[in-house]
Structures are given as structure tokens and as C-alpha cells.
Design an enzyme around this catalytic site. Structure first.
Site, mmCIF file in Angstrom:
data_model
loop_
_atom_site.group_PDB
_atom_site.id
_atom_site.type_symbol
_atom_site.label_atom_id
_atom_site.label_comp_id
_atom_site.label_asym_id
_atom_site.label_seq_id
_atom_site.Cartn_x
_atom_site.Cartn_y
_atom_site.Cartn_z
ATOM 1 C CB CYS A 1 -2.714 -0.499 -15.059
ATOM 2 S SG CYS A 1 -4.297 -1.357 -15.060
ATOM 3 C CG HIS B 1 -1.839 1.345 0.928
ATOM 4 N ND1 HIS B 1 -1.686 2.482 1.787
ATOM 5 C CD2 HIS B 1 -2.966 1.209 1.330
ATOM 6 C CE1 HIS B 1 -2.537 3.578 1.851
ATOM 7 N NE2 HIS B 1 -3.131 2.411 1.096
HETATM 8 C C1 PEP Z 1 -2.712 -4.799 -10.924
HETATM 9 O O1 PEP Z 1 -2.428 -6.040 -9.958
HETATM 10 O O2 PEP Z 1 -1.886 -5.137 -11.187
HETATM 11 C C2 PEP Z 1 -3.365 -3.329 -10.906
HETATM 12 C C3 PEP Z 1 -2.877 -2.815 -11.536
HETATM 13 O O3 PEP Z 1 -4.235 -3.574 -9.851
HETATM 14 P P1 PEP Z 1 -4.146 -3.429 -8.610
HETATM 15 O O4 PEP Z 1 -2.324 -3.581 -8.196
HETATM 16 O O5 PEP Z 1 -5.069 -2.549 -7.897
HETATM 17 O O6 PEP Z 1 -4.095 -4.800 -7.774
#
Ligand code: PEP
Ligand code: MG
Length: 533
Positions: free
Chosen positions: A500, A123
Site C-alpha cells: 500500500c 505530505h
Molecule cells: C507506507 O509507509 O508505505 C505507508 C503506506 O504508510 P504511510 O505513507 O502512511 O506512512
């Protein structure tokens, strides 16, 4: 010739040399761009320690360089203290065992963040990178005593108010104030980046959760939002309350009442995102994290929530206890939330579509075309199930407004099974976006929040050369990505594909994404320009 060596040079010097070589006709613009190591550029975009002062300092310990830049200030241990000290005009570094959504205001108020636990996608690391704030995470050498507001590192005890400096690039921690100097972008930097823009084919989007982030990213050249984590929109003052009411509802009726309160907040945020992006694409991901991450932990907050909901404190506590999971990252999250509570996804659809309609009306020359992204799909039927009521809700909103609005429904590919069955999933998806944070976690089978504890041993023993959460594992995770593209594209040639996960900001991972044919990369706004090649 006996020996050759690379001429060691700072990022500024590398840019100057590249420009001079072009001006002297020795190199083409493309060659000059390729001469720059993008990893060095990141440091140019953040405050750095004063070089002279740094030379005289010795680090006391080291964690993970989780978000670049340098920070110095006085140690504080809670988010509230960070805010209060900042209001008094003090510069602070927030030191926590680990951070949670409740710490956001304190993280914003701090010059830097230092955590004892957590890896590159914990986080603290992800949020700090999003905010462009320096962060050192996972310094397990720290012996923390949060209750008494003190910790020890290398035999030195730090109390509240003691001086500290941290380097989010190297992970170094110093027991003194080392002054910082602001980021400066020399003229050559702009020239080289303009050449990079001229020759690249990969688009660059940003991950942005708030209108302010989106605006900043747009100013810095982002060509769209690749990921808006909608849950992050609830961190602001007054917002978390309605969200907690939704989580602690016992009936559909109660939940829908709370969702009614949330709808206008989300709609206005989405409107501001569309405004900031001026017709460029915006991918909005529906609610993803396990709900227990948002429940109150302080007695006073639990009491306040009980009062608003007309429930007893015991009833709220029992709901919170019921949300406990042994393995939350593999628990009730992602599209599983939408499968259990379709009303949440319906509310989010209404907010997305209403916002898009309003902004499109205001700016008829823009192309406002929402991209709704469903997270954590591992089975096409999950996507089909959620998509059905997303489409029904969206079409009803569009019909009621009497407008013509196009929208897309896509999915994240972040569970290995989704990559393995991408041909089925592509039939239902307008786009794929690789969530490589989760895809890495689930492919390796180790937790993105806990791996920091043992990864050091893996580097020492040369089992790993890099943190797979920072640099894409092209051999394993990359193979799944290639497989998903090869399976998905023939079934749906219009499918557009991006990434992403945090790897979207890592130079070698970006190169890999380019090679396997992705349309765009998206990462935290503070990493937006350093990897363009
Ligand atoms: C991922 O899992 O790569 C993602 C972009 O989502 P999060 O980091 O919010 O789980
Ligand atoms: Mg994910």
C-alpha cells in the site's frame, strides 16, 4: 538492415494501434495489453495543457512531477486564501514551502499545488495524488517569502494573484496561464483495460481515507481498500477539534472523554466506507503519524483549545512543546502510539467493529469482514501487545451485539526488522501489507520528506537513476519484501499479502509485486487504472 527504431506514439495512438492489431488478427489480446506502456496512460486520466498553447510556452523552472495532470490559475499562498478565492470564482494554484494537514481544505480548493520542499512521498505529494490534484513538489529553485506572500523563480517575482501553470507529470512550472483540456477516455482505452482485467491475476485495491474517495475508487474499478489512513479522517471541519483535545489531554480520563467524541465520527465514516465497497475488503489502518502533526499552530486555535479543555494557554503550549521530536518519522508514531495509549486503539476497534456489524445487518448478502492493520511493527511482541486488546475489544463488541462477525488483524511491513523477523510476525498476523514508503525511508536511512533536497545530485551523478520513493528499489527494499514473504508464508499459509506504499501505483514496481507473489497492490485512487498489466 542498418537501423530500427520504435515508432514514437502518443498514448491514444498506442491504444488504437493495439486494438487494430487485435482486430486484424496480428496480435492476441494479451500481447496487445503488453504492448502498452502503462506510464503513458496516467496522463490520459487527468486534465492536460492545450497542446498548441503549451508549444508556445517556455518553463521557468522545474520541480518533481508529484501528481499528474496540468493546472493553471492565480497564485495564492495560504489554504484560507485558496478557499476564499475559489468561493469568488477564481481558479488558484496553492504555493507553499510545504503543506501540512491544516492545508487540506486549501489543497482541495486549488487547481494545483506547488511546494518548495518535499519529495515524492511528502505530505503534498501523497495527499494530492489521493485527491487526483496536480502537484509539483520540491522545487528548491523557488525563493519563498511566505510572510509577504511572494516568491521568485528564475528572476521573476510572483505576487498573490499572478498567473501560473504547473505540470504534475513533467514538474514544469510556467509564469503564465496555459489553458487545460479535460481528460477523455477513448473507446480503445476501455477495450484494452477490459483485456487487462481479463488476464491479470494481481488484485487492484485503492488507498482511500474518506467515503467520497472510496466511492470514486469503486466506480473506477477498485476491488477493495488496501489502506485507509484513519488520521486523514480528522481533516474535516469540526473534527480536528476533538482530535486536538485527545492529543492535548493530560490524563487518561481526559483522553477517554475526547475519544468518546471521536468514536461516532469514525464509526460513521467506516460505515460509509463499507457501504461504498459493497462487501469488498476494507483494510483500516490504526493511527500512525506523530501526534504533533495535528496540534494547532495559530494563537487563536490554541486559545480556543485551551478554553474547551479548561486549561491555560501556557499549559496547552507546554503540551505542544512536549510533543516536539528531533526525528518524528522515527519517533512516537505507528503502533508505538497504541502501546502508549491503548485507549486510542480500543476506540478505533469499537468504531470498526460497530460499523461492520451495522452494515452487515443492512446487507446480509455482503461479506463485511474488517481487516484491522497495525502500523510500524518491528518486533512481534509489539503486535502481540496491541492485538490482545484489539481482539478483546472486538470480541466484546461482537458478543454484545449477538452477531457472528469475522475480522482479521494484520500488520504493515514497513520497518526492515519486521521483514527480517517476518516468520515470528506471521504467527500473529492474518495479513501483511508492505508500507514501502516507510520501508524505503528506513532501508536507505534517509527521510522521505527531506530526500528531495539531495536526490537531484544523486541523479546528476548517476548514483540513482530513479527516485526510490517513486520506483521500488528492487535490489534492496525488494529483497526485504521477498525475504518477508519467504519467511512468513510457510509459518502462516493463509497469510495474504499486499502493498500500500505509493510504489503500488508504479508500473515496474507492480510488475515486481506480481513476480514475488503478492495478492494485491493498492495505491492512491487517482492512479488506480494506469498500471494494470
Ligand atoms: C507506507 O509507509 O508505505 C505507508 C503506506 O504508510 P504511510 O505513507 O502512511 O506512512
Ligand atoms: Mg508508513
Amino acid at each position: 538492415m542498418l537501423q530500427t527504431r520504435n515508432g514514437k506514439r502518443t498514448a491514444q495512438a498506442a491504444l488504437k494501434i493495439a486494438c487494430d492489431l487485435v482486430d486484424e488478427g496480428m496480435r492476441t489480446e494479451q500481447e496487445a495489453v503488453a504492448m502498452i506502456d502503462p506510464r503513458n496512460l496516467d496522463t490520459l486520466l487527468h486534465p492536460q495543457f492545450d497542446a498548441k498553447a503549451l508549444k508556445a510556452a517556455t518553463p521557468l523552472g522545474k520541480g518533481l512531477g508529484a501528481s499528474p495532470g496540468a493546472a493553471c490559475g492565480k497564485v495564492v499562498f495560504t489554504a484560507d486564501d485558496a478557499v476564499a478565492w475559489k468561493e469568488r470564482g477564481e481558479k488558484v494554484v496553492l504555493v507553499r514551502l510545504e503543506t501540512s494537514p491544516e492545508d487540506i481544505t486549501g489543497m482541495k480548493a486549488a487547481q494545483g499545488i506547488l511546494t518548495v520542499r518535499g519529495g515524492m512521498t511528502s505530505h503534498a505529494a501523497v495527499v494530492a495524488r489521493g485527491m487526483g490534484t496536480c502537484c509539483v513538489s520540491g522545487c528548491s529553485e523557488i525563493n519563498m517569502d511566505e510572510e509577504n506572500k511572494k516568491f521568485t523563480l528564475a528572476g521573476q517575482t510572483f505576487n498573490e494573484g499572478d498567473p501560473i501553470s504547473i505540470d504534475g507529470t513533467t514538474g514544469n512550472i510556467y509564469g503564465q496561464i496555459i489553458p487545460t483540456v479535460p481528460a477523455t477516455i477513448a473507446g480503445e482505452f476501455g477495450r484494452v483495460m477490459a483485456w487487462a482485467d481479463k488476464y491479470r491475476t494481481l488484485k487492484v485495491r485503492t488507498n482511500a481515507d474518506t467515503p467520497a474517495d472510496a466511492k470514486k475508487a469503486r466506480e473506477l474499478g477498485a476491488e477493495g481498500i488496501g489502506l485507509c489512513r484513519t488520521e486523514h479522517m480528522f481533516f474535516g471541519e469540526g473534527r480536528i477539534d476533538a482530535f486536538r483535545e485527545m492529543i492535548c489531554s493530560s490524563t487518561l480520563e481526559e483522553r477517554e472523554k475526547a475519544l468518546e467524541k471521536i468514536l461516532p465520527m469514525q464509526q460513521s465514516d467506516f460505515e460509509a466506507l463499507y457501504e461504498a465497497l459493497e462487501g469488498n475488503p476494507v483494510t483500516i489502518r490504526f493511527l500512525d503519524p506523530p501526534l504533533h502533526e495535528f496540534v494547532p499552530t495559530e494563537e487563536a486555535d490554541i486559545e480556543a483549545l485551551a478554553k474547551t479543555q479548561g486549561k491555560t494557554v501556557e499549559a496547552i503550549k507546554s503540551i505542544i512543546a512536549g510533543l516536539h521530536e528531533f526525528n518524528p518519522m522515527m519517533g512516537h508514531r505507528g503502533c508505538r502510539l497504541a502501546v502508549t495509549y491503548p485507549e486510542i486503539a480500543k476506540m478505533q476497534t469499537k468504531a470498526v467493529i460497530r460499523a461492520a456489524i451495522n452494515v452487515q445487518k443492512k446487507h446480509p448478502d455482503w461479506k463485511v469482514e474488517p481487516e484491522i492493520m497495525i502500523p510500524l511493527v518491528g518486533e512481534v511482541k509489539e503486535l502481540k501487545f496491541v492485538k490482545k486488546f484489539v481482539v478483546e475489544t472486538a470480541d466484546a463488541e461482537i458478543a454484545a451485539a449477538g452477531v457472528d462477525l469475522k475480522y482479521e488483524v494484520g500488520t504493515m511491513i514497513e520497518i526492515p526488522r519486521a521483514a527480517l523477523t517476518a516468520d515470528d510476525i506471521a504467527k500473529e498476523a492474518d495479513f501483511f501489507c508492505f508500507g514501502t514508503n516507510d520501508l524505503t525511508q528506513m532501508t536507505f536511512g534517509f527521510s522521505r520528506d527531506d530526500a528531495g533536497k539531495f536526490l537531484t545530485a544523486y541523479y546528476d551523478t548517476k548514483i540513482f537513476e530513479n527516485d526510490p520513493f517513486a520506483k521500488l528499489d528492487q535490489v534492496g527494499v525488494g529483497k526485504l519484501m521477498e525475504m518477508a514473504i519467504k519467511l512468513g508464508k510457510p509459518v502462516n499459509p493463509k497469510l495474504h499479502i499486499g502493498i500500500c506504499g505509493e510504489h503500488g501505483g508504479d508500473p515496474s514496481s507492480v510488475e515486481f509485486c506480481h513476480k514475488i507473489g503478492l495478492d494485491y497492490v493498492s495505491c492512491s485512487p487517482a492512479r488506480r487504472r494506469s498500471f494494470v498489466r
